[in-house]
Design a protein around this motif. Structure first.
Motif, PDB file in Angstrom:
ATOM      1  N   VAL A  52       4.765   2.207  -8.771  1.00  0.00           N
ATOM      2  CA  VAL A  52       3.436   3.045  -9.490  1.00  0.00           C
ATOM      3  C   VAL A  52       3.246   4.751  -8.911  1.00  0.00           C
ATOM      4  O   VAL A  52       3.025   5.406  -9.005  1.00  0.00           O
ATOM      5  N   ILE A  53       4.047   4.456  -7.283  1.00  0.00           N
ATOM      6  CA  ILE A  53       3.871   6.080  -6.820  1.00  0.00           C
ATOM      7  C   ILE A  53       5.060   6.598  -7.643  1.00  0.00           C
ATOM      8  O   ILE A  53       5.060   7.891  -8.230  1.00  0.00           O
ATOM      9  N   ASN A  54       6.164   6.200  -8.264  1.00  0.00           N
ATOM     10  CA  ASN A  54       7.203   6.618  -8.617  1.00  0.00           C
ATOM     11  C   ASN A  54       6.954   6.887 -10.631  1.00  0.00           C
ATOM     12  O   ASN A  54       6.994   8.442 -10.874  1.00  0.00           O
ATOM     13  N   TYR A  55       6.154   6.040 -10.924  1.00  0.00           N
ATOM     14  CA  TYR A  55       5.505   5.925 -11.950  1.00  0.00           C
ATOM     15  C   TYR A  55       4.549   7.257 -12.120  1.00  0.00           C
ATOM     16  O   TYR A  55       4.682   7.645 -13.178  1.00  0.00           O
ATOM     17  N   SER A  98      -0.056  -2.517   4.408  1.00  0.00           N
ATOM     18  CA  SER A  98      -1.422  -2.771   5.577  1.00  0.00           C
ATOM     19  C   SER A  98      -1.179  -1.263   6.339  1.00  0.00           C
ATOM     20  O   SER A  98       0.358  -0.089   6.237  1.00  0.00           O
ATOM     21  N   GLY A  99      -2.061  -0.379   6.375  1.00  0.00           N
ATOM     22  CA  GLY A  99      -2.142   1.056   6.869  1.00  0.00           C
ATOM     23  C   GLY A  99      -1.820   2.691   6.316  1.00  0.00           C
ATOM     24  O   GLY A  99      -2.046   2.969   6.835  1.00  0.00           O
ATOM     25  N   GLN A 100      -1.723   2.366   4.953  1.00  0.00           N
ATOM     26  CA  GLN A 100      -1.649   3.462   4.049  1.00  0.00           C
ATOM     27  C   GLN A 100      -2.927   3.298   3.412  1.00  0.00           C
ATOM     28  O   GLN A 100      -3.655   2.429   3.094  1.00  0.00           O
ATOM     29  N   ASP A 101      -2.594   5.222   3.591  1.00  0.00           N
ATOM     30  CA  ASP A 101      -3.791   5.708   2.361  1.00  0.00           C
ATOM     31  C   ASP A 101      -3.605   6.161   1.405  1.00  0.00           C
ATOM     32  O   ASP A 101      -2.558   6.574   1.381  1.00  0.00           O
ATOM     33  N   LEU A 102      -3.588   5.630   0.103  1.00  0.00           N
ATOM     34  CA  LEU A 102      -3.266   6.126  -1.370  1.00  0.00           C
ATOM     35  C   LEU A 102      -3.129   7.659  -1.005  1.00  0.00           C
ATOM     36  O   LEU A 102      -2.756   7.709  -1.887  1.00  0.00           O
ATOM     37  N   ALA A 103      -4.420   7.661  -1.287  1.00  0.00           N
ATOM     38  CA  ALA A 103      -4.216   9.779  -1.315  1.00  0.00           C
ATOM     39  C   ALA A 103      -3.016  10.354  -0.762  1.00  0.00           C
ATOM     40  O   ALA A 103      -2.763  11.053  -1.001  1.00  0.00           O
ATOM     41  N   ALA A 104      -3.212   9.278   0.546  1.00  0.00           N
ATOM     42  CA  ALA A 104      -1.928  10.237   1.571  1.00  0.00           C
ATOM     43  C   ALA A 104      -0.821   9.763   1.216  1.00  0.00           C
ATOM     44  O   ALA A 104      -0.101  10.862   1.336  1.00  0.00           O
ATOM     45  N   VAL A 105      -0.507   8.966   0.569  1.00  0.00           N
ATOM     46  CA  VAL A 105       0.613   8.662  -0.075  1.00  0.00           C
ATOM     47  C   VAL A 105       1.033   9.491  -1.261  1.00  0.00           C
ATOM     48  O   VAL A 105       1.888  10.106  -1.111  1.00  0.00           O
ATOM     49  N   LEU A 106      -0.008   9.744  -2.106  1.00  0.00           N
ATOM     50  CA  LEU A 106       0.379   9.949  -3.232  1.00  0.00           C
ATOM     51  C   LEU A 106       0.045  11.752  -2.987  1.00  0.00           C
ATOM     52  O   LEU A 106       1.370  12.600  -3.839  1.00  0.00           O
ATOM     53  N   GLN A 107      -0.824  12.416  -2.131  1.00  0.00           N
ATOM     54  CA  GLN A 107      -0.397  13.265  -1.443  1.00  0.00           C
ATOM     55  C   GLN A 107       1.120  13.962  -1.235  1.00  0.00           C
ATOM     56  O   GLN A 107       1.740  14.677  -1.342  1.00  0.00           O
ATOM     57  N   GLY A 113      -2.754  14.636 -10.657  1.00  0.00           N
ATOM     58  CA  GLY A 113      -3.274  14.336 -11.778  1.00  0.00           C
ATOM     59  C   GLY A 113      -4.074  13.100 -11.585  1.00  0.00           C
ATOM     60  O   GLY A 113      -4.261  12.399 -12.960  1.00  0.00           O
ATOM     61  N   VAL A 114      -3.476  12.426 -10.717  1.00  0.00           N
ATOM     62  CA  VAL A 114      -4.118  10.506 -11.218  1.00  0.00           C
ATOM     63  C   VAL A 114      -6.203  11.021 -10.593  1.00  0.00           C
ATOM     64  O   VAL A 114      -6.120  11.366  -9.286  1.00  0.00           O
TER      65      VAL A 114
END
Length: 119
Positions: A52-55, A98-107, A113-114
Motif C-alpha cells: 500500500v505504501i509503495n503503490y 499496531s502502533g502505526q499512524d497511517l498519516a505519519a507513515v505516508l509522510q 496526494g493520497v
C-alpha cells in the motif's frame, strides 16, 4: 460381485461429493474466497501494508479509508490492477500494523496526494 458394485457406488458417491464441494467454493455466491459477492469487505482482495505504501509512492492509490486497524486502499480507476495484482478490483484491504499512524507513515515515506478517510 456385489462387493465390486458396492465399491463402484462408493467411488461414484465420493466423486459427486467432491464435485459438489468444488462447485460450492468456486461458484459465485457460494462459500470460500471466490464466493463472497456482496460487495463488502469480505469480497475485497488483500494486499500487504508495505505494498500500500509503495503503490502510494507511485501515485496509483488515490484514497485510503481507515476503520480501526483495517485499511481499504482504492487504486485509481485508470490503473491496471489485473496485471499487477491478478485481480480486477480497485479496492483492496490491508491491516495497519499496531502502533502505526497511517498519516505519519505516508509522510515519512514522502507520499503526497493520497486522501485519508477515517471511518
Amino acid at each position: 460381485m456385489i462387493f465390486t458394485r458396492l465399491g463402484y457406488l462408493i467411488i461414484l458417491v465420493i466423486i459427486v461429493v467432491a464435485a459438489g464441494a468444488i462447485a460450492y467454493v468456486v461458484w459465485p455466491g457460494g462459500g470460500g474466497s471466490g464466493g463472497a459477492s456482496n460487495g463488502g469487505a469480505a469480497s475485497r482482495p488483500v494486499i500487504a501494508f508495505d505494498d500500500v505504501i509503495n503503490y502510494s509512492k507511485f501515485g496509483v492509490i488515490d484514497q485510503i479509508s481507515v476503520k480501526g486497524s483495517v485499511l481499504t486502499a482504492h487504486f485509481r480507476d485508470d490503473f491496471d490492477t489485473k496485471s499487477r495484482t491478478g485481480s480486477d478490483s480497485h479496492d483492496y484491504t490491508s491491516a495497519l500494523p499496531s502502533g502505526q499512524d497511517l498519516a505519519a507513515v505516508l509522510q515519512t515515506a514522502g507520499v503526497q496526494g493520497v486522501k485519508i478517510v477515517n471511518q
